[in-house]
Enzyme design. Structure first.
Site, PDB file in Angstrom:
ATOM      1  N   LYS A 139     -32.936   0.571  -0.240  1.00  0.00           N
ATOM      2  CA  LYS A 139     -32.736   1.727   0.635  1.00  0.00           C
ATOM      3  C   LYS A 139     -33.100   3.013  -0.100  1.00  0.00           C
ATOM      4  O   LYS A 139     -32.605   3.270  -1.198  1.00  0.00           O
ATOM      5  CB  LYS A 139     -31.286   1.793   1.124  1.00  0.00           C
ATOM      6  CG  LYS A 139     -30.915   0.666   2.062  1.00  0.00           C
ATOM      7  CD  LYS A 139     -29.465   0.732   2.515  1.00  0.00           C
ATOM      8  CE  LYS A 139     -29.286   1.684   3.667  1.00  0.00           C
ATOM      9  NZ  LYS A 139     -27.919   1.584   4.244  1.00  0.00           N
ATOM     10  N   ILE A 140     -33.971   3.779   0.533  1.00  0.00           N
ATOM     11  CA  ILE A 140     -34.402   5.069   0.002  1.00  0.00           C
ATOM     12  C   ILE A 140     -34.172   6.116   1.079  1.00  0.00           C
ATOM     13  O   ILE A 140     -34.586   5.933   2.226  1.00  0.00           O
ATOM     14  CB  ILE A 140     -35.899   5.041  -0.393  1.00  0.00           C
ATOM     15  CG1 ILE A 140     -36.136   4.020  -1.515  1.00  0.00           C
ATOM     16  CG2 ILE A 140     -36.372   6.421  -0.825  1.00  0.00           C
ATOM     17  CD1 ILE A 140     -37.599   3.853  -1.905  1.00  0.00           C
TER      18      ILE A 140
END
Length: 363
Positions: A139-140
């Site tokens: 997750k970014i």
């Protein structure tokens, strides 16, 4: 057919917005997969904070790490990665059965890095290597600094769950970043068919923010903005992934970046507890649900296939009325992004403080 299966039949995957070692150890997560209630798992700093600080599930794993002199942050990552690996292994059969379309488990880079491109990319690479599972999604956050890291991670062959998207304008940049990553990968002669990505578009927080600004005479707009915003974002998704630009990538095995509806628990008790599920159903999407929302869906959710495409004119009208009242959606969503980044950073700080307390006690 349960409601989760009905959503899948309509083209939407249910992912579980929760992870805890107890669920892995007692077989409950495996049972949810077996009953076809969930097709993936997402996590974030708040979820891990609750899992680690509000249970004793991690005590046995924490003590030897503390005695070995590991720091609080090192201990957290080791515990979290172990959970993600176990969950990913449970989902691996589904990952293959779905043609690498489902069965993903998400782990977020440190929220402290939300405004640092190079550090975000470096940590994404490190997590990808440490977890070492093909069905991991890193997750970014969809901050300005996160966008180039997303492109570079996709180009490097890392599955990415882009998180903290609130606005359609930022969502357009996220889709472009994904396509740039695929194009860079294609230009390097690397395969595209193993790369998956979702764009996590947050929902209920939009209503919470806007409802608080509405006067009694504007009460008819309460609980409408978030769904309108999401439905128009879905229309944007369909338009972008129908372009010649994407079709050229699809011909080389590129996959669409599915919209993922996040923050789908109804925060206002006056609203249906499945509001942000039943109104956002459509093909090639994901809905990640916290435990109470999934329970509610399975108990009394009524699935309307393609509800995402209902009343688009009404969605535009809702946003136009809000604009006329001086409620500018981009300004609201900018606030929500800042608050989301801060909320996750604060949760991570509280988590590390709790781990440090436990570490000191164990030593």
């Amino acid at each position: 057919m349960n409601a989760s299966q009905a959503l899948h039949a309509a083209g939407q995957s249910v992912w579980y917005d929760n992870i805890q070692r107890g669920l892995l150890d007692n077989g409950e997560l495996a049972g949810m997969i077996g009953r076809e209630e969930i097709r993936g798992v997402t996590s974030n700093p708040t979820i891990f904070m609750n899992a680690i600080t509000k249970s004793h599930d991690y005590d046995a794993g924490l003590r030897p790490l503390a005695k070995a002199g590991r720091s609080a942050e090192e201990i957290f990552w080791q515990l979290a990665i172990a959970d993600i690996q176990t969950a990913a292994d449970l989902f691996r059969p589904l990952y293959h059965q779905s043609g690498k379309g489902d069965g993903f488990v998400s782990l977020e880079v440190s929220p402290y890095l939300a405004h640092e491109t190079d550090a975000t990319l470096a940590e994404a690479r490190q997590l990808w290597q440490r977890v070492d599972r093909p069905n991991l999604m890193v997750k970014i956050p969809a901050t300005k600094a996160g966008l180039p890291a997303i492109s570079a991670a996709i180009a490097a062959g890392i599955n990415v769950n882009v998180t903290l998207i609130f606005s359609r304008s930022r969502y357009a940049e996220v889709m472009d970043a994904y396509l740039q990553g695929l194009e860079q990968r294609a230009a390097a002669g690397l395969p595209l068919d193993s790369i998956s990505s979702v764009a996590s578009f947050f929902v209920s927080r939009v209503d919470s923010k806007i409802d608080a600004r509405l006067r009694d005479q504007d009460a008819h707009l309460r609980g409408k903005a978030a769904i309108a915003n999401a439905r128009l974002a879905y229309a944007d998704f369909k338009q972008v992934f129908a372009t010649e630009r994407f079709q050229a990538l699809a011909a080389q095995g590129g996959r669409v970046q599915r919209p993922l509806w996040a923050s789908t628990g109804a925060k206002n008790p006056a609203y249906s507890d499945v509001l942000y599920v039943v109104e956002l159903v459509g093909p090639q999407t994901v809905n990640t649900m916290p435990p109470q929302t999934l329970v509610a869906l399975l108990d009394h959710g009524q699935v309307r296939p393609a509800s995402l495409e209902e009343d688009l004119d009404a969605a535009r009208q809702t946003l136009a009325e809000l604009q006329a009242l001086g409620i500018v959606m981009d300004a609201v969503t900018d606030e929500l992004e800042d608050e989301g980044v801060k909320s996750f950073a604060d949760a991570f700080t509280a988590l590390l403080a709790a781990v440090e307390t436990s570490r000191q006690a164990a030593r």
